[in-house]
Enzyme design. Sequence first.
Site, PDB file in Angstrom:
ATOM      1  N   ALA A   1       0.826  -1.212   0.000  1.00  0.00           N
ATOM      2  CA  ALA A   1       0.000   0.000   0.000  1.00  0.00           C
ATOM      3  C   ALA A   1       0.857   1.257   0.000  1.00  0.00           C
ATOM      4  O   ALA A   1       0.498   2.271   0.570  1.00  0.00           O
ATOM      5  CB  ALA A   1      -0.916  -0.012   1.223  1.00  0.00           C
TER       6      ALA A   1
ATOM      7  N   ARG B   1      -2.092   7.603 -11.689  1.00  0.00           N
ATOM      8  CA  ARG B   1      -3.193   7.677 -12.647  1.00  0.00           C
ATOM      9  C   ARG B   1      -4.502   8.174 -12.018  1.00  0.00           C
ATOM     10  O   ARG B   1      -5.462   8.458 -12.712  1.00  0.00           O
ATOM     11  CB  ARG B   1      -3.396   6.290 -13.295  1.00  0.00           C
ATOM     12  CG  ARG B   1      -2.258   5.896 -14.218  1.00  0.00           C
ATOM     13  CD  ARG B   1      -2.217   4.400 -14.487  1.00  0.00           C
ATOM     14  NE  ARG B   1      -1.581   3.655 -13.410  1.00  0.00           N
ATOM     15  CZ  ARG B   1      -1.363   2.343 -13.430  1.00  0.00           C
ATOM     16  NH1 ARG B   1      -1.733   1.625 -14.465  1.00  0.00           N
ATOM     17  NH2 ARG B   1      -0.773   1.747 -12.414  1.00  0.00           N
TER      18      ARG B   1
ATOM     19  N   LYS C   1      -3.464   6.775  -3.346  1.00  0.00           N
ATOM     20  CA  LYS C   1      -4.564   6.004  -3.937  1.00  0.00           C
ATOM     21  C   LYS C   1      -5.296   5.140  -2.913  1.00  0.00           C
ATOM     22  O   LYS C   1      -6.525   5.110  -2.900  1.00  0.00           O
ATOM     23  CB  LYS C   1      -4.025   5.127  -5.068  1.00  0.00           C
ATOM     24  CG  LYS C   1      -5.081   4.248  -5.701  1.00  0.00           C
ATOM     25  CD  LYS C   1      -4.586   3.566  -6.954  1.00  0.00           C
ATOM     26  CE  LYS C   1      -3.568   2.503  -6.666  1.00  0.00           C
ATOM     27  NZ  LYS C   1      -3.146   1.822  -7.907  1.00  0.00           N
TER      28      LYS C   1
ATOM     29  N   GLN D   1       8.165   1.686   3.115  1.00  0.00           N
ATOM     30  CA  GLN D   1       9.006   1.586   1.916  1.00  0.00           C
ATOM     31  C   GLN D   1       9.402   3.024   1.589  1.00  0.00           C
ATOM     32  O   GLN D   1       8.570   3.811   1.148  1.00  0.00           O
ATOM     33  CB  GLN D   1       8.191   0.958   0.769  1.00  0.00           C
ATOM     34  CG  GLN D   1       8.981   0.735  -0.496  1.00  0.00           C
ATOM     35  CD  GLN D   1       8.102   0.317  -1.668  1.00  0.00           C
ATOM     36  OE1 GLN D   1       6.884   0.497  -1.640  1.00  0.00           O
ATOM     37  NE2 GLN D   1       8.715  -0.230  -2.703  1.00  0.00           N
TER      38      GLN D   1
ATOM     39  N   ARG E   1     -26.178  18.865  13.938  1.00  0.00           N
ATOM     40  CA  ARG E   1     -24.721  18.914  13.863  1.00  0.00           C
ATOM     41  C   ARG E   1     -24.150  18.066  14.999  1.00  0.00           C
ATOM     42  O   ARG E   1     -24.910  17.555  15.806  1.00  0.00           O
ATOM     43  CB  ARG E   1     -24.280  20.373  13.910  1.00  0.00           C
ATOM     44  CG  ARG E   1     -24.642  21.111  12.596  1.00  0.00           C
ATOM     45  CD  ARG E   1     -24.607  22.595  12.769  1.00  0.00           C
ATOM     46  NE  ARG E   1     -23.342  23.002  13.337  1.00  0.00           N
ATOM     47  CZ  ARG E   1     -23.155  24.134  14.030  1.00  0.00           C
ATOM     48  NH1 ARG E   1     -24.165  24.970  14.218  1.00  0.00           N
ATOM     49  NH2 ARG E   1     -21.974  24.427  14.515  1.00  0.00           N
TER      50      ARG E   1
ATOM     51  N   TYR F   1     -32.836  27.537  16.506  1.00  0.00           N
ATOM     52  CA  TYR F   1     -31.439  27.144  16.652  1.00  0.00           C
ATOM     53  C   TYR F   1     -31.196  26.780  18.104  1.00  0.00           C
ATOM     54  O   TYR F   1     -31.378  27.609  18.998  1.00  0.00           O
ATOM     55  CB  TYR F   1     -30.478  28.264  16.219  1.00  0.00           C
ATOM     56  CG  TYR F   1     -29.058  27.861  16.558  1.00  0.00           C
ATOM     57  CD1 TYR F   1     -28.501  26.723  15.981  1.00  0.00           C
ATOM     58  CD2 TYR F   1     -28.310  28.561  17.504  1.00  0.00           C
ATOM     59  CE1 TYR F   1     -27.228  26.290  16.329  1.00  0.00           C
ATOM     60  CE2 TYR F   1     -27.031  28.134  17.851  1.00  0.00           C
ATOM     61  CZ  TYR F   1     -26.501  26.993  17.263  1.00  0.00           C
ATOM     62  OH  TYR F   1     -25.252  26.555  17.616  1.00  0.00           O
TER      63      TYR F   1
ATOM     64  N   SER G   1     -43.028  31.386  21.330  1.00  0.00           N
ATOM     65  CA  SER G   1     -42.379  31.620  20.037  1.00  0.00           C
ATOM     66  C   SER G   1     -41.486  32.857  20.063  1.00  0.00           C
ATOM     67  O   SER G   1     -41.728  33.793  20.814  1.00  0.00           O
ATOM     68  CB  SER G   1     -43.444  31.817  18.964  1.00  0.00           C
ATOM     69  OG  SER G   1     -44.197  30.636  18.842  1.00  0.00           O
TER      70      SER G   1
END
Length: 525
Positions: free
Chosen positions: A30, A36, A43, A102, A367, A400, A439
Amino acid sequence: MSRSQEQETKTRPVLHGDRPVAGVAAIVMAAGLGKRMQSKQAKVLHPVAGRSMVLYAVELAQRVAGHQVAVVVGHQADQVSQVIKESTAGKNGQVPLSIVEQRELLGTGHAVLQAKPVFLESGRPMPAQFIILNGDTPLLRESTLRELLEVHRRQEAAVTILTALLSDASGYGRVVRSSDECVSRIVEDRDANAAVKAIHEINVGTYVVEGDFLFSALDQLQPTNAQGEFYLTDIVQMAVEQDRRVAAVTLEDPNEGLGVNTRLQLAEAEQVVRRQIRHRWLAAGVRMIDPASTWIDAGVTIGRDTVLYPNVMLEGATMIGEDVVVRSGSRITDCTIGNRVEILDHCVFRDSQIEDDATLGPFTHLRPHVLVRKGAKVGNFVEAKKTEIGEGSKANHLSYLGDAKIGKGVNIGAGTITCNYDGVRKAETIIEDGVFIGSDTQLVAPVTVGAGSVIAAGTTVTQDVPLDSLVISRVVQVTRPGWAAKRRALLAEGSVPTSRVSLPKSKAKKVKPSARKAKASKRRT
Ligand code: UD1
Ligand code: CA
């Protein structure tokens, strides 16, 4: 599922059931950049169904190899190692996993050679066999790998390769067979002449190699090829030259051997994996109105009789209970959802928890770190962050709620806002059990509203409220009966400027006539 060189029967039992096989080690390559892909990211980090490509190979290796797994990293080594460590953390009873680097990317043979110290220095005997996997082959199945191992052992081969027959073999290494059909070598696309390019049998990049052969062969590799690399594939020819047996298994479904080198191949792999995931959940009792438009990541779990409407996306480590309904257009990422929860259309939820029997949406935005307790209702255009909404509480419209702790049986009126941020710090709002918030209320944090209190509509709460209180903060209402009709009449005459009639009487008196004239002349210019 696949055909071996010697036409072995396809119904033979799977080797050693479904447990890791003793004496077998695995090496996953890996380290490559993946030129490419045209990407800044290595990758093997690109996700397939929400999970990094490398993890498909690593997890497969861990399921089959009972001795040791080594992963060779190189390009973006830190990130790749991190992803592997995160996915294997906390999983007990797994075979040991080592990550080796590597430093220079000199080819697949050089990559495998980097794992040599892991096996020489472990103090344990050399494994009987090595499974070697490319890190970019996410569709490979466990049963195929076990079959490859079994064929290898039965045929007492030094090397066993997995092959596939492709109508378009371009880009892959070709499998060259001798006149007696035995594999003689693998030739890379870039080194192939026209005759070799015409071969349709390709090397998938999955190998079983004898423990006594692998590293001695790798030590002799030469980079005498078009790319100047040390090719792992050259060990096939070496085995043949040393009169050792090379076996091969050919995939029945060549798609399984898809190597992801380009974005197009990544998209193809994604489609296949997603279809497999959907089929698995359909078989487990999940209803999908339109499976093709239902997106489920590899790490998601879903309970029986849950219904997913078209265009639902379930991402990351989301867990959904039974009898849940998720309506169209909702995206749920890393959430835990209980049973019988109803999620109406077009919701976005992230990193949150929803308990049984809650109802959410349409158009609800959760969230991170929201906890919606049992039977609570969160309605349209409500955004919440780091907030607990207590059992049976309701926030039905346009609110909110941030950094808030809301008790049981609370009613949050339309347009309620927790003012949790003063531009510098975040502060908490606590709303105790049974509170009614009218409200269009603003709660300026830090603030606590005591249990059972009533906040009148339009109030700005700036101080803590003792329990069972009424809080009201509004300007006194002024009512002028007949005023509107009078204005309409004056406007119809066209004799009175609009500004004059629209001023309340009390205020109009305070404006000096001269100032008013000045203003009016200004407006005319
Ligand atoms: C390789 C095979 C080819 C086969 C194809 C199947 C070689 C020489 N060729 O070609 O025969 O048909 O896979 O998909 O093996 N890697 C390293 N270090 C390196 C180079 C590569 O770790 O120095 C890793 C990559 O990250 C990747 C894997 O090895 O996971 C394969 O490398 P890649 O460059 O994709 O090889 P291919 O050209 O596809
Ligand atoms: Ca490849």
